[in-house]
Design an enzyme around this catalytic site. Structure first.
Site, PDB file in Angstrom:
ATOM      1  N   LYS A  78       0.835  -1.318   0.020  1.00 11.45           N
ATOM      2  CA  LYS A  78       0.126  -0.093   0.070  1.00 11.45           C
ATOM      3  C   LYS A  78       0.871   1.179   0.065  1.00 11.45           C
ATOM      4  O   LYS A  78       2.052   1.326   0.563  1.00 11.45           O
ATOM      5  CB  LYS A  78      -0.704  -0.068   1.158  1.00 11.45           C
ATOM      6  CG  LYS A  78      -2.081   0.794   1.172  1.00 11.45           C
ATOM      7  CD  LYS A  78      -3.181  -0.018   0.381  1.00 11.45           C
ATOM      8  CE  LYS A  78      -4.618   0.559   0.324  1.00 11.45           C
ATOM      9  NZ  LYS A  78      -5.578  -0.335   0.104  1.00 11.45           N
ATOM     10  N   VAL A 179     -18.266   3.470  -4.421  1.00 13.08           N
ATOM     11  CA  VAL A 179     -18.640   2.265  -4.479  1.00 13.08           C
ATOM     12  C   VAL A 179     -19.920   2.002  -3.828  1.00 13.08           C
ATOM     13  O   VAL A 179     -20.738   1.230  -4.071  1.00 13.08           O
ATOM     14  CB  VAL A 179     -17.418   1.244  -3.661  1.00 13.08           C
ATOM     15  CG1 VAL A 179     -17.916  -0.223  -3.334  1.00 13.08           C
ATOM     16  CG2 VAL A 179     -16.013   1.411  -4.468  1.00 13.08           C
TER      17      VAL A 179
HETATM   18  N1  PHE Z   1      -7.998   0.226  -3.678  1.00 11.77           N
HETATM   19  C1  PHE Z   1      -7.591  -1.070  -4.132  1.00 11.77           C
HETATM   20  C2  PHE Z   1      -8.041  -2.088  -2.905  1.00 11.77           C
HETATM   21  O1  PHE Z   1      -7.878  -1.984  -1.842  1.00 11.77           O
HETATM   22  C3  PHE Z   1      -6.532  -1.124  -4.694  1.00 11.77           C
HETATM   23  C4  PHE Z   1      -6.252  -1.286  -6.237  1.00 11.77           C
HETATM   24  C5  PHE Z   1      -7.218  -1.443  -6.958  1.00 11.77           C
HETATM   25  C6  PHE Z   1      -5.018  -1.916  -6.543  1.00 11.77           C
HETATM   26  C7  PHE Z   1      -6.819  -1.621  -8.517  1.00 11.77           C
HETATM   27  C8  PHE Z   1      -4.718  -2.082  -8.048  1.00 11.77           C
HETATM   28  C9  PHE Z   1      -5.778  -2.020  -8.847  1.00 11.77           C
HETATM   29  O2  PHE Z   1      -8.024  -3.408  -3.183  1.00 11.77           O
END
Ligand code: PHE
Length: 346
Positions: A78, A179
């Site tokens: 992250k 979302v």
């Molecule tokens: N925010 C997404 C998650 O928590 C992170 C992500 C999405 C990484 C798409 C790569 C591609 O899952």
């Protein structure tokens, strides 16, 4: 012997002051046992950069579990840009910090690729992409798979449907962001009853459109299912005691303040669908389309597979009298351990 599947160990943590922006950029690579580590880039205010570091550590470990349970050949990581309180990101500073993020990712040589998260979207990924190729979800016109919030919502809807048919059930949706709003619309269209809330008062308009009831205390709303779709940490000893829902299933990352809160939910007879199982739609879709050449239909079918994964974890928990968290972690650990054994044998 300790292994990387112990969720409290990290492969690499980079924290640096961005040379362009002067802002703290933190990248935590939790595990690459299953493959390239992936995880979004969060751009959010923190009282202190150390709080951002703590968040990055926890969020990256959750990404490892998310990818492993989803059966993806990826590890977890992250990025957190810890904005000092009161920072306003004008266009120039935003570009500067995104370039700092891009350089930091590039310096990891492909061990880690980022994507969107809280506070960032596809256009930001395009800016990061000016400094590194290791970035998912750029706009479709810029060569990426676009916004991941649609696929994430599809995964949440599949998970909710796996619990019980949604028509006539009452859902309390906490957060009407990209979302949450998508989930709310689909549930309303499927004949569900909705109670909703968002920190942004202007979302009341969407609530009205959907015939949803707006409430100020969404956590204690009476509902069949509570759907956390905002920031994490909402389930604590204090809040669990006040809940009036039968089940919890939503996309917010790190919903539990600490793992032991899963036991409290279990004791109260509230079923908690592990967030890292429910929220995998974005990564399943983005990596499938961008790395493995999956068509939209193939990627969507894999996102819907979250229903089966969740059912498996919940069945295993029920059968053995353990929490869904323990069952899902076990599933993740088993995948990671077998990959490690295969690597060591090779
Ligand atoms: N925010 C997404 C998650 O928590 C992170 C992500 C999405 C990484 C798409 C790569 C591609 O899952």
């Amino acid at each position: 012997m300790t292994t990387a599947s112990n969720f409290d160990e990290f492969e690499r943590v980079v924290a640096r002051r961005g040379v362009r922006s002067g802002l703290p950029v933190i990248v935590a690579v939790h595990s690459s046992a299953l493959g390239q580590a992936i995880g979004g880039c969060r751009l959010a205010p923190y009282p202190d950069w150390r709080d951002g570091l703590t968040d990055a550590l926890r969020l990256s470990a959750a990404m490892t579990a998310k990818c492993a349970v989803a059966g993806l050949p990826h590890g977890g990581a992250k990025t957190v840009v810890a904005l000092p309180p009161g920072t306003t990101l004008d266009t120039g500073l935003r570009r500067a910090v995104l370039h700092d993020v891009g350089d930091t990712i590039e310096s990891l040589g492909g061990d880690y690729a980022t994507g969107p998260d809280v506070g960032t979207g596809p256009d930001d990924m395009a800016v990061i992409g000016e400094r590194t190729d290791h970035v998912f979800c750029r706009p479709v016109g810029a060569g990426g798979s676009g916004d991941s919030s649609g696929p994430t919502a599809e995964g949440v809807l599949a998970a909710l449907a796996a619990l019980a048919p949604v028509a006539g059930r009452r859902f309390a949706i906490m957060g009407l962001g990209r979302v949450g709003a998508h989930v709310a619309r689909e549930l309303a269209a499927s004949g569900a009853e909705l109670v909703v809330n968002d920190v942004d008062d202007s979302r009341r308009q969407l609530a009205a459109e959907l015939g949803a009831t707006w409430t100020d205390d969404i956590l204690t709303a009476e509902a069949d299912v509570l759907v956390p779709a905002a920031l994490g940490g909402v389930l604590t000893a204090a809040t669990v005691a006040r809940l009036r829902c039968a089940e919890i299933c939503g996309p917010a990352n790190n919903q539990l303040d600490r793992p032991a809160t899963a036991d409290l939910l279990h004791e109260r007879g509230i079923l908690w669908a592990p967030d890292f199982v429910v929220s995998a739609g974005g990564v399943i879709h983005a990596t499938g389309v961008e790395l493995r050449g999956e068509t939209e239909a193939e990627a969507t079918a894999r996102v819907r597979g979250i229903a089966g994964t969740l059912t498996r974890a919940l069945d295993s928990a029920r059968r053995r009298g353990i929490t869904p968290l323990a069952a899902a972690h076990e599933l993740a650990r088993a995948r990671i351990d077998s990959a490690r054994q295969a690597t060591m044998a090779a």
